[in-house]
Scaffold this motif. Structure first.
Motif, short mmCIF file in Angstrom:
data_model
loop_
_atom_site.label_atom_id
_atom_site.label_comp_id
_atom_site.label_asym_id
_atom_site.label_seq_id
_atom_site.Cartn_x
_atom_site.Cartn_y
_atom_site.Cartn_z
N THR A 267 -1.90 -3.58 8.38
CA THR A 267 -0.54 -4.11 8.15
C THR A 267 0.47 -3.65 9.19
O THR A 267 1.63 -4.02 9.11
CB THR A 267 -0.04 -3.71 6.75
OG1 THR A 267 0.02 -2.29 6.65
CG2 THR A 267 -0.97 -4.25 5.68
N GLY A 268 0.05 -2.82 10.13
CA GLY A 268 0.90 -2.46 11.25
C GLY A 268 2.06 -1.55 10.89
O GLY A 268 2.12 -0.95 9.81
N ILE A 269 3.01 -1.47 11.81
CA ILE A 269 4.16 -0.60 11.64
C ILE A 269 5.00 -1.01 10.44
O ILE A 269 5.52 -0.17 9.70
CB ILE A 269 5.03 -0.62 12.92
CG1 ILE A 269 4.24 0.00 14.09
CG2 ILE A 269 6.33 0.13 12.72
CD1 ILE A 269 4.94 -0.13 15.42
N ILE A 270 5.12 -2.33 10.21
CA ILE A 270 5.92 -2.80 9.07
C ILE A 270 5.33 -2.31 7.76
O ILE A 270 6.04 -1.80 6.88
CB ILE A 270 6.01 -4.34 9.08
CG1 ILE A 270 6.77 -4.82 10.31
CG2 ILE A 270 6.69 -4.84 7.81
CD1 ILE A 270 6.84 -6.32 10.44
N GLY A 271 4.01 -2.44 7.62
CA GLY A 271 3.36 -1.96 6.41
C GLY A 271 3.52 -0.46 6.24
O GLY A 271 3.75 0.03 5.13
N THR B 291 -11.81 2.89 6.74
CA THR B 291 -11.43 3.79 7.82
C THR B 291 -11.55 5.26 7.45
O THR B 291 -11.43 6.13 8.30
CB THR B 291 -9.98 3.53 8.26
OG1 THR B 291 -9.12 3.76 7.15
CG2 THR B 291 -9.80 2.11 8.76
N HIS B 292 -11.76 5.55 6.17
CA HIS B 292 -11.81 6.92 5.66
C HIS B 292 -10.52 7.69 5.96
O HIS B 292 -10.53 8.91 6.12
CB HIS B 292 -13.03 7.67 6.21
CG HIS B 292 -14.31 7.23 5.59
ND1 HIS B 292 -14.73 7.68 4.36
CD2 HIS B 292 -15.26 6.35 6.00
CE1 HIS B 292 -15.89 7.11 4.05
NE2 HIS B 292 -16.22 6.30 5.03
N ASN B 293 -9.44 6.97 6.02
CA ASN B 293 -8.09 7.54 6.10
C ASN B 293 -7.15 6.40 5.74
O ASN B 293 -7.05 5.41 6.48
CB ASN B 293 -7.79 8.07 7.50
CG ASN B 293 -6.41 8.71 7.61
OD1 ASN B 293 -5.40 8.16 7.17
ND2 ASN B 293 -6.37 9.90 8.20
N TRP B 294 -6.49 6.53 4.59
CA TRP B 294 -5.68 5.41 4.10
C TRP B 294 -4.54 5.07 5.05
O TRP B 294 -4.22 3.90 5.25
CB TRP B 294 -5.13 5.73 2.72
CG TRP B 294 -4.26 4.66 2.16
CD1 TRP B 294 -4.61 3.35 1.93
CD2 TRP B 294 -2.87 4.77 1.79
NE1 TRP B 294 -3.53 2.65 1.42
CE2 TRP B 294 -2.48 3.49 1.32
CE3 TRP B 294 -1.98 5.82 1.77
CZ2 TRP B 294 -1.18 3.27 0.87
CZ3 TRP B 294 -0.69 5.59 1.31
CH2 TRP B 294 -0.30 4.31 0.87
N TYR B 295 -3.95 6.07 5.67
CA TYR B 295 -2.82 5.83 6.57
C TYR B 295 -3.27 5.07 7.82
O TYR B 295 -2.56 4.18 8.30
CB TYR B 295 -2.15 7.16 6.94
CG TYR B 295 -1.78 7.98 5.73
CD1 TYR B 295 -0.68 7.64 4.95
CD2 TYR B 295 -2.55 9.08 5.34
CE1 TYR B 295 -0.35 8.36 3.82
CE2 TYR B 295 -2.23 9.80 4.22
CZ TYR B 295 -1.14 9.44 3.45
OH TYR B 295 -0.83 10.16 2.33
N VAL B 296 -4.44 5.43 8.31
CA VAL B 296 -5.01 4.68 9.44
C VAL B 296 -5.29 3.24 9.01
O VAL B 296 -5.02 2.29 9.75
CB VAL B 296 -6.30 5.36 9.94
CG1 VAL B 296 -7.02 4.48 10.97
CG2 VAL B 296 -6.00 6.73 10.54
N LYS B 297 -5.80 3.07 7.81
CA LYS B 297 -6.10 1.74 7.29
C LYS B 297 -4.84 0.89 7.17
O LYS B 297 -4.83 -0.30 7.51
CB LYS B 297 -6.78 1.86 5.92
CG LYS B 297 -7.27 0.55 5.33
CD LYS B 297 -7.99 0.83 4.02
CE LYS B 297 -8.50 -0.45 3.39
NZ LYS B 297 -9.19 -0.18 2.11
N VAL B 298 -3.75 1.50 6.70
CA VAL B 298 -2.48 0.78 6.59
C VAL B 298 -2.01 0.33 7.96
O VAL B 298 -1.57 -0.82 8.15
CB VAL B 298 -1.41 1.68 5.92
CG1 VAL B 298 -0.03 1.05 6.04
CG2 VAL B 298 -1.75 1.90 4.45
N MET B 299 -2.11 1.22 8.95
CA MET B 299 -1.68 0.86 10.31
C MET B 299 -2.56 -0.23 10.91
O MET B 299 -2.06 -1.17 11.55
CB MET B 299 -1.71 2.09 11.20
CG MET B 299 -0.49 2.99 11.08
SD MET B 299 1.04 2.18 11.58
CE MET B 299 0.69 1.83 13.31
#
Length: 424
Positions: free
Chosen positions: A323-327, A312-320
């Protein structure tokens, strides 16, 4: 070193491990030998087992619990991705999602190993010194490669993968965060010669970072310098402000061209920047479709995306997305705890070594946080492996800093009650 670790000296195994964590191309020489690809994994387990045999344990910190919860959640998330049909069952090393999870989990294992064996001030100091030597080796490799090319103008084809072996952007993130770590650390170095050496290391690392041509690392450096200015040296805020108005006349021509090419003469984003915007727009739809649990950890790399990209070239976007809000909640808790440990150590410790470690870790983490807005710079052991060893050292230093004053106070009170204790 595995044998040394298992037979009573696991701290030496950790020392030996540190330079290999970022220097992937050096580590790859082990590939010619049996199990060479698992060299770090075997060594980490040897250090942990050796520490357990000596009765050592990790210090109290919520970060170890957060990592445990996160690791379990990520594995369950992969099965959720399997249930959605996004990835194969994460059972074997041949499964790309399981292999991704296994490689990621090596980071908390390194963190655990360091937490168990780094127990005193001497070990903390040695870890910092070995980190400095390791950074110098990375700087040397980067500069030899960069200076072997002509940089009268920017050329994407001349950018090298670097000693981390994953690309210039990943190398740049590593250089930025450790330039800032030692920039913060040197604020509390008292010996003049050592201060000059560490400032020289910072300058060399920043110079090496310039020639990675990573705009994300440039942003990480600037933000972290401002943070360092607020925390310790307000002159840096003025210098950063002046630099923002004069940078075009200061930086090399190739660097200026790289920054300015973010937009063309018509005000439109250049190709790589536009690709990222397109990826984020597509990721937004994925997040909205499964906001709580995401699509499953390590599944994004398997699907089809803009221009065939796998990140995604953005780790925070990738986490969302994965793994969603929980992640994301777990990730934010982890980042907050690291910053809290570093800040408490910087503010509460009396020992200059500990204060420098705390301040350096805080601004280094700020650099890491900013860099992850431009890509995944978090899940790579090469980028964050040493960082987590320093986090473990900071946790131990905070424990030592908080117990030593109490001990001194208790002795003073005892002496006041019984003066004869002063001679014991």
């Amino acid at each position: 070193m595995c044998i040394v670790s298992l037979t009573g000296r696991p701290l030496l195994g950790l020392y030996y491990m540190i330079p290999f964590l970022p220097y992937r191309t050096m580590r790859d020489h082990f590939l010619n030998y049996p199990l060479g690809g698992n060299m770090l994994t075997i060594l980490v387990f040897a250090v942990i087992i050796g520490a357990l045999l000596k009765g050592k344990s990790i210090p109290k910190s919520s970060l170890y619990t957060i990592w445990l919860v996160f690791g379990v959640y990520l594995y369950l998330s992969m099965w959720f991705g399997t249930a959605l049909g996004n990835a194969p069952p994460p059972l074997w090393l041949g499964d790309v999602n399981f292999e991704t999870w296994k490689d990621y989990m090596l980071i908390p294992l390194v963190f655990t190993a360091a937490g168990m064996v780094v127990e005193d001030r001497k070990a903390i100091r040695t870890v910092v010194l070995i980190t400095a030597v390791s950074l110098l080796a990375i700087d040397r490799s980067c500069l030899l490669e960069s200076m072997s090319r002509t940089w009268g103008s920017f050329d994407e084809n001349k950018r090298d993968t670097g000693p981390l072996a994953y690309g210039s952007n990943q190398t740049a993130a590593f250089l930025a965060q450790f330039a800032m770590f030692f920039w913060g650390f040197v604020q509390f170095v008292q010996r003049k010669k050592l201060r000059l050496i560490f400032y020289g290391l910072v300058a060399l690392t920043v110079f090496a970072d310039l020639y990675t041509f990573s705009r994300g690392s440039y942003a990480a450096l600037l933000v972290s310098i401002v943070v360092l200015g607020f925390l310790k040296d307000r002159k840096l805020i003025v210098i950063a402000a002046v630099f923002l108005f004069t940078w075009q006349a200061i930086v090399p021509t190739a660097v200026r061209e790289r920054v300015e090419m973010t937009q063309n003469s018509n005000g439109k984003l250049e190709i790589s920047a536009q690709e990222r915007v397109n990826l984020w727009e597509a990721a937004e739809e994925s997040i909205l479709s499964s906001p709580v649990l995401g699509i499953g950890f390590a599944t994004y790399q398997i699907g089809n995306h803009v221009d065939g990209l796998k990140d995604t070239h953005n780790w925070y976007v990738k986490v969302m997305v994965e793994t969603g809000i929980i992640g994301m909640i777990i990730v934010l808790a982890m980042l907050q705890q690291v910053l809290a440990v570093a800040y408490r150590l910087f503010k509460r410790a009396e020992d200059p070594l500990y204060r420098g470690l705390g301040l350096g870790l805080f601004v280094g983490m700020c650099s890491c946080i900013v860099a992850n807005f431009f890509g995944d710079r978090w899940t790579y052991l090469e980028i964050t492996g040493i960082l987590w060893i320093l986090v473990a050292a900071a946790i131990r230093a905070l424990q030592l800093a908080e117990t030593e004053p109490a001990t001194e106070s208790a002795i003073s009170e005892a002496v006041a009650a019984n003066p004869f204790l002063a001679y014991r």
